[in-house]
Write an enzyme that holds these catalytic residues in place. Sequence first.
Site, short mmCIF file in Angstrom:
data_model
loop_
_atom_site.label_atom_id
_atom_site.label_comp_id
_atom_site.label_asym_id
_atom_site.label_seq_id
_atom_site.Cartn_x
_atom_site.Cartn_y
_atom_site.Cartn_z
CB SER A 259 -10.33 -29.48 -27.12
OG SER A 259 -11.36 -29.47 -26.50
CE LYS A 260 -13.80 -22.91 -25.75
NZ LYS A 260 -14.09 -21.67 -25.71
NE ARG A 261 -15.36 -29.70 -25.85
CZ ARG A 261 -15.49 -28.42 -26.63
NH1 ARG A 261 -15.98 -27.39 -26.11
NH2 ARG A 261 -15.07 -28.45 -27.77
#
Length: 491
Positions: A259-261
Site C-alpha cells: 500500500s502507498k502508506r
Amino acid sequence: MANANVRVRFCPSPTGNPHVGLVRTALFNWAFARHNGGTMVFRIEDTDAARDSEESYNQLLDSLRWLGLDWDEGPEAGGPHAPYRQSQRMDLYRDVAEKLLAGGYAYHCYCTPLELEARRDAARAAGKPSGYDGKCRELSAEQKAAYGADGRTAIVRFRMPDEPITFTDLVRGELTFTADNVPDYGIVRANGAPLYTLVNPVDDALMEITHVLRGEDLLSSTPRQIALYKALIELGIAKDTPAFGHLPYVMGEGNKKLSKRDPEASLNVYRERGFLPEGLLNYLSLLGWSFSADQDVFSVAELIEKFDIADVNANPARFDLKKAEAINADHIRRLDVKAFTEACGPWLRAPHANWPAENFDQAAWEAIAPYAQTRLTVLSDITANVDFLFLDTPVEDEASWTKAMKEGSDALLRTAREKLADADWTSPESLKNAVLAAGEEHGLKLGKAQAPVRVAVTGRTVGLPLFESMEILGRERALSRIDAALAKLTA
Ligand code: GLU
Ligand code: ZN
C-alpha cells in the site's frame, strides 16, 4: 515492432510521497514510449484540491528526474495539448459535460446520498445488483423542476449501455464486464466539480493517447471509460479508443498488497539509503516484467531495447528487497571508479558523516574507494566503512569491542604492534605478514589474530580489507590506535 505513433501518459494525482507502484507505472509507460520511439505525456491530475499539494507535485517531478525518466509533453516541457495540469483545464471538462448532457449520453441525477444508500441496501438484501438503479434516467422536465423547487441539486451521471463490454487487455487478454456490474456513474459533482471518471478519459481523448498502461486497481474504470469513449467519438471529441493494459499488483511483506502508506513503498526510502537510480530502475522494471530467463541486471538502454507491454505478466509481482539490493550492488560494481567516488559524495558529508567536515581527506577517500566499491550494497553504507579514516579516534562500539577483545588479546596486540612497527607500510602484504606472524606466536590463525587489530584501528569488527585500510590510514595513526587499545585493555 516499433510504432512511433504510440502516445502514452503518466497521470498521477499529486498526493503523498512518490511510491513504488506509482513509479513502476511511470517506468513502464516510459519504457514503452522509448522502445517505440513514441511520445510520453505527463499530466497532473490535480482536481482534488483538498488532497493535492504543491509539495507532492514537486516531489514527483524530482523523483522522476532522479530516476532519469523524462517526458515529451507535460509540465515544464509544454506541448500541443497544454496545459497539462487538470486544474487549469476546467473549462474543457465543463464543455464536454454539457455536450454529453445535450446528446443524451449523460443525465442529471437528483438522488441524495441517503436515498442511494437505502436503495443499495434494499437491493443487496434482495440479492439484486446494488449499483445505481437508473431511477433518474428518464426524468421529465416537470420532475426535474419539482426536485429543483425542493432545493435538490443534481450530479451528472453517465448512461451506461445495457450490453456487456468486452475488450482485449494488453496484459490480461480478453475481458468482459456485464452491464449489471457497471451501472451508470457520476461524472460531475452537484457543485459542478468534474470527477476523475470524466476528466481522465476526456484528457486521454484530447491528448490522443493510444495506450493506457496503469495499475490493476483501475481495471474497473476501464469498461466505463470505453463506454464514455464511444460517446466522445460520436460527439467528434475523441478519435479512437485507446488500448488498455493493466499492470499487476505489487505485493509486499506477508504477500499483502503493497500500500502507498507502507514505509517500504516510499521511493524516498530507497533514494535515501543510497540506491543508484539505475539500480532502482532496473529492479522496478522487474515488477511484472522480465528481461530474460538468465539475466536480471541490465542497463537503461537494454531495458528500452527490450521492453514490450505484451511481455508484462498478469500475476502479482512480489517486492523483494534482497533482490533489489543485489541488483543495486551490481550496478555499483558497474560504475567506473570516478563515478563511484562522486556518487558517494552525499554520504561523505553532513548529516551522514560522523566526522568533522574538515577531517575529510580526498586523497585517502580516493585510495580507499576501489575497495569499497566491490562491497557496498547501497551507497549509504559507505559512511561507516570509511569513518575510521576521518575520525580522530575510531568509533567506540561496545559490541565490536567485546566481540574482538578476548582474554589474551592484549598479549596478541602487543606482539602485533612490535611486528607492525617493523613492517613495510607501503605494502598491505607486509602488514598482513606481521599480524600473521604475531598470531602464530600466540597459536591464532589470521582471522582470529586480526580481529583485535581491526577493532583497535577501525572500531568495528567488520569493514573493508584491513591491511589496505591500515596502509591508507598510515603507520603513525594506526600504531597509536593500537597503543590506545592496549592502554584500555590493561587499564
Ligand atoms: N490520477 C489517477 C491515479 O493516480 C490516474 C489513473 C489512470 O492512470 O487512469 O490513480
Ligand atoms: Zn438519481
